[in-house]
Design a protein around this motif. Structure first.
Motif: not given
Length: 248
Positions: A97-99, A155-156, A218-219, A224-225
């Protein structure tokens, strides 16, 4: 059906192979240990001979940007070509998720991997999963700076790797979706709550500070990423249930 699992000796593969076998499939556990190297293309023809389904759960041996991008670019091209030549009817790919949104060579590599599979002509399903429970300890540790846990305002949605394995095993027995399925944990939580749960399970107490400059390895991330969208599937095991197994 005959199912070939590539990446069979990794965290997901070692759970998936026995589950597929118990379900009644004929399973080929493909890895470098069995003579299959997807990065250079060796052993793929034999591993995919008469296979109905290919499940790709490979992970790059390095998270360094250039190395990860090169790995996913090469393996996806080799596997897609071999799957097409073998007449595979369903290519199931594990992704994140996030790609497509997050920067960095690793994520770019995963996006190239997805795009290569989608363009291969082989029917496919991409499974984008959120972060595994097993990764939360490392995530929390990476956020400790000068005795404080400095977390992003985001969030995670952690998920048990076994829940992801169950989804992959189910999809291996279903027709290809020719699209993307997201799968996440049973609950969303802030990075601050995640860090607090991890620290509590280790018997540690540190100040937790929400820092707008804090990153995810580092990103930089948006709120909501790293969480799923409205049509996602959700696992059953919560992070707290997972951590309770290791609480000090």
């Amino acid at each position: 059906m005959k199912v070939t699992v590539v990446g069979a000796t990794g965290q997901i593969g070692t759970q998936l192979v026995p589950l597929l076998t118990r379900t009644g499939h004929r399973v080929v556990a493909a890895s470098r240990a069995s003579g299959v190297d997807a990065a250079i293309g060796t052993g793929l023809g034999e591993a995919l001979r008469d296979a109905d389904v290919l499940v790709d759960v490979l992970n790059a041996p390095s998270t360094e940007d250039d190395a990860a991008l090169s790995f996913f670019t090469g393996t996806s091209a080799n596997l897609s070509g071999a799957a097409r030549a073998a007449g595979v009817q369903h290519y199931v790919l594990l992704s994140i998720v996030g790609v497509g949104e997050l920067p960095g060579g690793y994520m770019r590599g995963k996006l190239v991997q997805e795009q290569t599979v989608a363009a291969s002509g082989v029917p496919y399903t991409v499974v984008r999963a959120t972060q595994f429970h097993q990764l939360t300890d490392a995530i929390a540790g990476s956020l400790i700076v000068d005795g404080e846990v400095r977390v992003p305002d985001a969030m995670i949605e952690p998920i048990a790797s076994a829940d992801v394995v169950s989804v992959l095993a189910r999809l291996a027995g279903e027709p290809a979706a020719d699209g993307v399925l997201e799968v996440g944990g049973p609950e969303r939580m802030s990075f601050a709550d995640m860090a607090a749960a991890v620290l509590a399970s280790r018997g540690e107490e540190l100040p937790i500070v929400v820092d707008p400059d804090a990153t995810y390895f580092g990103i930089p991330i948006r709120r909501d990423s790293l969480v799923t969208g409205p049509d996602a599937e959700h696992g059953a095991t919560s992070l707290r249930e997972h951590l309770a197994q290791f609480a000090t």
